[in-house]
Design a protein around this motif. Structure first.
Motif, PDB file in Angstrom:
ATOM      1  N   GLU A  27       4.780  -7.889  -8.335  1.00 13.90           N
ATOM      2  CA  GLU A  27       3.328  -8.001  -8.558  1.00 13.90           C
ATOM      3  C   GLU A  27       2.562  -7.654  -7.284  1.00 13.90           C
ATOM      4  O   GLU A  27       2.962  -8.011  -6.178  1.00 13.90           O
ATOM      5  CB  GLU A  27       2.967  -9.417  -9.001  1.00 13.90           C
ATOM      6  CG  GLU A  27       1.497  -9.581  -9.357  1.00 13.90           C
ATOM      7  CD  GLU A  27       1.175 -10.936  -9.949  1.00 13.90           C
ATOM      8  OE1 GLU A  27      -0.028 -11.254 -10.089  1.00 13.90           O
ATOM      9  OE2 GLU A  27       2.123 -11.686 -10.271  1.00 13.90           O
ATOM     10  N   GLN A  28       1.434  -6.961  -7.459  1.00 13.76           N
ATOM     11  CA  GLN A  28       0.634  -6.524  -6.323  1.00 13.76           C
ATOM     12  C   GLN A  28      -0.780  -7.069  -6.428  1.00 13.76           C
ATOM     13  O   GLN A  28      -1.322  -7.214  -7.518  1.00 13.76           O
ATOM     14  CB  GLN A  28       0.597  -5.001  -6.240  1.00 13.76           C
ATOM     15  CG  GLN A  28       1.973  -4.362  -6.093  1.00 13.76           C
ATOM     16  CD  GLN A  28       1.909  -2.867  -5.891  1.00 13.76           C
ATOM     17  OE1 GLN A  28       1.193  -2.381  -5.024  1.00 13.76           O
ATOM     18  NE2 GLN A  28       2.659  -2.127  -6.694  1.00 13.76           N
ATOM     19  N   ILE A  29      -1.369  -7.350  -5.278  1.00 15.22           N
ATOM     20  CA  ILE A  29      -2.785  -7.688  -5.178  1.00 15.22           C
ATOM     21  C   ILE A  29      -3.445  -6.528  -4.455  1.00 15.22           C
ATOM     22  O   ILE A  29      -3.107  -6.241  -3.305  1.00 15.22           O
ATOM     23  CB  ILE A  29      -2.999  -9.001  -4.417  1.00 15.22           C
ATOM     24  CG1 ILE A  29      -2.274 -10.151  -5.123  1.00 15.22           C
ATOM     25  CG2 ILE A  29      -4.485  -9.316  -4.276  1.00 15.22           C
ATOM     26  CD1 ILE A  29      -2.344 -11.469  -4.376  1.00 15.22           C
ATOM     27  N   PRO A  30      -4.376  -5.818  -5.110  1.00 10.41           N
ATOM     28  CA  PRO A  30      -4.961  -4.609  -4.508  1.00 10.41           C
ATOM     29  C   PRO A  30      -5.704  -4.907  -3.206  1.00 10.41           C
ATOM     30  O   PRO A  30      -5.983  -6.066  -2.869  1.00 10.41           O
ATOM     31  CB  PRO A  30      -5.920  -4.116  -5.599  1.00 10.41           C
ATOM     32  CG  PRO A  30      -5.492  -4.793  -6.855  1.00 10.41           C
ATOM     33  CD  PRO A  30      -4.905  -6.107  -6.445  1.00 10.41           C
ATOM     34  N   ALA A  31      -6.036  -3.841  -2.508  1.00 11.58           N
ATOM     35  CA  ALA A  31      -6.736  -3.957  -1.227  1.00 11.58           C
ATOM     36  C   ALA A  31      -8.029  -4.755  -1.390  1.00 11.58           C
ATOM     37  O   ALA A  31      -8.801  -4.536  -2.320  1.00 11.58           O
ATOM     38  CB  ALA A  31      -7.029  -2.573  -0.668  1.00 11.58           C
ATOM     39  N   HIS A  32      -8.248  -5.680  -0.475  1.00 11.47           N
ATOM     40  CA  HIS A  32      -9.427  -6.542  -0.510  1.00 11.47           C
ATOM     41  C   HIS A  32      -9.615  -7.157   0.872  1.00 11.47           C
ATOM     42  O   HIS A  32      -8.794  -6.973   1.770  1.00 11.47           O
ATOM     43  CB  HIS A  32      -9.244  -7.659  -1.546  1.00 11.47           C
ATOM     44  CG  HIS A  32      -8.124  -8.588  -1.225  1.00 11.47           C
ATOM     45  ND1 HIS A  32      -6.784  -8.233  -1.363  1.00 11.47           N
ATOM     46  CD2 HIS A  32      -8.128  -9.860  -0.736  1.00 11.47           C
ATOM     47  CE1 HIS A  32      -6.028  -9.236  -0.991  1.00 11.47           C
ATOM     48  NE2 HIS A  32      -6.808 -10.239  -0.603  1.00 11.47           N
ATOM     49  N   HIS A  33     -10.679  -7.900   1.045  1.00 11.09           N
ATOM     50  CA  HIS A  33     -10.863  -8.667   2.265  1.00 11.09           C
ATOM     51  C   HIS A  33     -11.554  -9.973   1.925  1.00 11.09           C
ATOM     52  O   HIS A  33     -12.054 -10.165   0.823  1.00 11.09           O
ATOM     53  CB  HIS A  33     -11.675  -7.883   3.313  1.00 11.09           C
ATOM     54  CG  HIS A  33     -13.116  -7.696   2.932  1.00 11.09           C
ATOM     55  ND1 HIS A  33     -13.576  -6.571   2.277  1.00 11.09           N
ATOM     56  CD2 HIS A  33     -14.203  -8.504   3.096  1.00 11.09           C
ATOM     57  CE1 HIS A  33     -14.875  -6.696   2.054  1.00 11.09           C
ATOM     58  NE2 HIS A  33     -15.292  -7.850   2.537  1.00 11.09           N
ATOM     59  N   HIS A  34     -11.552 -10.889   2.881  1.00 10.39           N
ATOM     60  CA  HIS A  34     -12.167 -12.198   2.698  1.00 10.39           C
ATOM     61  C   HIS A  34     -13.222 -12.415   3.769  1.00 10.39           C
ATOM     62  O   HIS A  34     -13.133 -11.867   4.867  1.00 10.39           O
ATOM     63  CB  HIS A  34     -11.108 -13.309   2.802  1.00 10.39           C
ATOM     64  CG  HIS A  34     -10.000 -13.187   1.815  1.00 10.39           C
ATOM     65  ND1 HIS A  34     -10.050 -13.713   0.545  1.00 10.39           N
ATOM     66  CD2 HIS A  34      -8.790 -12.569   1.911  1.00 10.39           C
ATOM     67  CE1 HIS A  34      -8.931 -13.440  -0.093  1.00 10.39           C
ATOM     68  NE2 HIS A  34      -8.147 -12.748   0.711  1.00 10.39           N
ATOM     69  N   ARG A  35     -14.169 -13.272   3.455  1.00  5.41           N
ATOM     70  CA  ARG A  35     -15.195 -13.634   4.430  1.00  5.41           C
ATOM     71  C   ARG A  35     -14.729 -14.775   5.322  1.00  5.41           C
ATOM     72  O   ARG A  35     -15.463 -15.222   6.197  1.00  5.41           O
ATOM     73  CB  ARG A  35     -16.491 -14.025   3.726  1.00  5.41           C
ATOM     74  CG  ARG A  35     -17.211 -12.818   3.111  1.00  5.41           C
ATOM     75  CD  ARG A  35     -18.520 -13.219   2.472  1.00  5.41           C
ATOM     76  NE  ARG A  35     -18.298 -13.899   1.204  1.00  5.41           N
ATOM     77  CZ  ARG A  35     -19.279 -14.412   0.460  1.00  5.41           C
ATOM     78  NH1 ARG A  35     -20.531 -14.357   0.884  1.00  5.41           N
ATOM     79  NH2 ARG A  35     -19.006 -15.001  -0.695  1.00  5.41           N
ATOM     80  N   GLU A  36     -13.527 -15.246   5.105  1.00  6.65           N
ATOM     81  CA  GLU A  36     -12.945 -16.294   5.940  1.00  6.65           C
ATOM     82  C   GLU A  36     -11.637 -15.783   6.542  1.00  6.65           C
ATOM     83  O   GLU A  36     -11.038 -14.849   6.052  1.00  6.65           O
ATOM     84  CB  GLU A  36     -12.639 -17.548   5.099  1.00  6.65           C
ATOM     85  CG  GLU A  36     -13.804 -18.111   4.328  1.00  6.65           C
ATOM     86  CD  GLU A  36     -13.993 -17.446   2.984  1.00  6.65           C
ATOM     87  OE1 GLU A  36     -15.146 -17.407   2.499  1.00  6.65           O
ATOM     88  OE2 GLU A  36     -13.000 -16.938   2.415  1.00  6.65           O
ATOM     89  N   HIS A  37     -11.211 -16.450   7.618  1.00  5.56           N
ATOM     90  CA  HIS A  37      -9.869 -16.209   8.133  1.00  5.56           C
ATOM     91  C   HIS A  37      -8.867 -16.836   7.167  1.00  5.56           C
ATOM     92  O   HIS A  37      -9.179 -17.812   6.485  1.00  5.56           O
ATOM     93  CB  HIS A  37      -9.689 -16.859   9.510  1.00  5.56           C
ATOM     94  CG  HIS A  37     -10.673 -16.401  10.540  1.00  5.56           C
ATOM     95  ND1 HIS A  37     -10.866 -15.079  10.863  1.00  5.56           N
ATOM     96  CD2 HIS A  37     -11.524 -17.119  11.343  1.00  5.56           C
ATOM     97  CE1 HIS A  37     -11.777 -14.991  11.816  1.00  5.56           C
ATOM     98  NE2 HIS A  37     -12.196 -16.201  12.117  1.00  5.56           N
ATOM     99  N   GLN A  38      -7.661 -16.276   7.122  1.00  5.18           N
ATOM    100  CA  GLN A  38      -6.618 -16.807   6.248  1.00  5.18           C
ATOM    101  C   GLN A  38      -5.311 -16.960   7.006  1.00  5.18           C
ATOM    102  O   GLN A  38      -4.943 -16.100   7.815  1.00  5.18           O
ATOM    103  CB  GLN A  38      -6.354 -15.862   5.076  1.00  5.18           C
ATOM    104  CG  GLN A  38      -7.233 -16.033   3.876  1.00  5.18           C
ATOM    105  CD  GLN A  38      -6.660 -15.270   2.698  1.00  5.18           C
ATOM    106  OE1 GLN A  38      -6.253 -14.125   2.820  1.00  5.18           O
ATOM    107  NE2 GLN A  38      -6.616 -15.905   1.549  1.00  5.18           N
ATOM    108  N   LEU A  39      -4.619 -18.053   6.730  1.00  6.75           N
ATOM    109  CA  LEU A  39      -3.235 -18.192   7.150  1.00  6.75           C
ATOM    110  C   LEU A  39      -2.409 -18.171   5.873  1.00  6.75           C
ATOM    111  O   LEU A  39      -2.504 -19.079   5.044  1.00  6.75           O
ATOM    112  CB  LEU A  39      -3.015 -19.496   7.914  1.00  6.75           C
ATOM    113  CG  LEU A  39      -1.601 -19.694   8.472  1.00  6.75           C
ATOM    114  CD1 LEU A  39      -1.254 -18.604   9.486  1.00  6.75           C
ATOM    115  CD2 LEU A  39      -1.465 -21.082   9.115  1.00  6.75           C
TER     116      LEU A  39
END
Length: 267
Positions: A26-38
């Motif tokens: 399964e893939q999650i397409p290219a994206h970004h978040h407005r928060e940092h993620q660990l």
């Protein structure tokens, strides 16, 4: 007269954590978040691709993804993906995506924060702060495959990605793509920060991580990834990942009941 004023929209609340089960492939397409993620894979194997290349994230690693950095995910094996989010106002441990070693404490923090429970907001804030502190203390241990930009070099790496066991020398590969060995040697160092042999070894480790996540044996994995013997494979794999192929394969099943920060029977 009826008022035409629109209701004031509240700003989006920052989701403190995220958990998602990913199927094989399964893939999650290219994206970004407005928060940092660990981001952490409690079970399975996660690949995260950003501009610099592809990072492999087995259960012994976590990856810091800064806010607004575009990235995509792919699961190899059934993957239990966890993520703890931090507002952009915190001092980020790393300015760019970074893969870090996950200590026993950091693992338990990540599992506890992403597991449903009845902790108070104050408790969660304290756990998140300790998680951030542990992330800052963690050593970087990237399992990174840098992505080149030059078309000739990309042609070479494409051949090796499709056939990681291909024993061709760089000179032989160069003849297939129309570039000299000297040119490709220079390009490998300039664009990936690695020599050809190091890049190919890293590619083969990536292939081995995926193969073992698919349930293949250590022997089959070693042969398909291009090692001449199993002992050499185990030595290289352990040097890159910090554990033997057998221990890595055993870790892919995820946390056992009662070891994920909750007591047995409380889910």
């Amino acid at each position: 007269m009826r008022s035409t004023r629109q209701p004031t929209r509240r700003p989006r609340e920052v989701a403190p954590t995220m958990r998602r089960s990913l199927a094989v492939g399964e893939q999650i397409p290219a994206h970004h978040h407005r928060e940092h993620q660990l981001v952490y894979a409690a079970g399975g194997l996660l690949a995260i691709t950003a501009g610099a290349g592809t990072w492999m994230v087995p259960p012994q690693r976590a990856v810091w993804v800064p806010a607004y950095v575009e990235h995509r995910h792919r699961a190899w094996g059934r993957t239990d993906m966890r993520a703890v989010l931090f507002p952009v106002t915190v001092r980020a441990p790393f300015p760019a995506p970074a893969v870090i070693a996950v200590s026993g404490l950091l693992r338990q923090l990540l599992l506890a924060l992403t597991q449903p429970g009845d902790r108070s907001e104050a408790e969660c804030r304290r756990l998140r702060q300790v998680t951030l502190d542990e992330t800052r203390r963690a050593p970087e241990q990237p399992i990174l495959l840098p992505e080149p930009r030059d078309d000739r070099l990309r042609a070479v790496t494409r051949i090796l990605r499709e056939q990681p066991a291909d024993p061709s020398t760089l000179a032989q590969l160069g003849r297939r793509v129309g570039a000299s060995e000297r040119t490709l040697t220079r390009l490998f160092q300039a664009e990936t920060g690695m020599g050809f042999r190091q890049w190919r070894a890293q590619l083969r480790v990536h292939h081995a991580l995926v193969s073992l996540a698919a349930g293949h044996s250590v022997t089959r994995t070693a042969v398909e990834a291009g090692w001449s013997n199993v002992s050499a494979f185990i030595e290289t794999f352990t040097g890159v990942t910090g554990q033997t192929p057998g221990r890595y394969a055993a870790s892919l099943s995820g946390p056992r009941p009662g070891t994920d920060g909750t007591a047995p029977g409380t889910r």
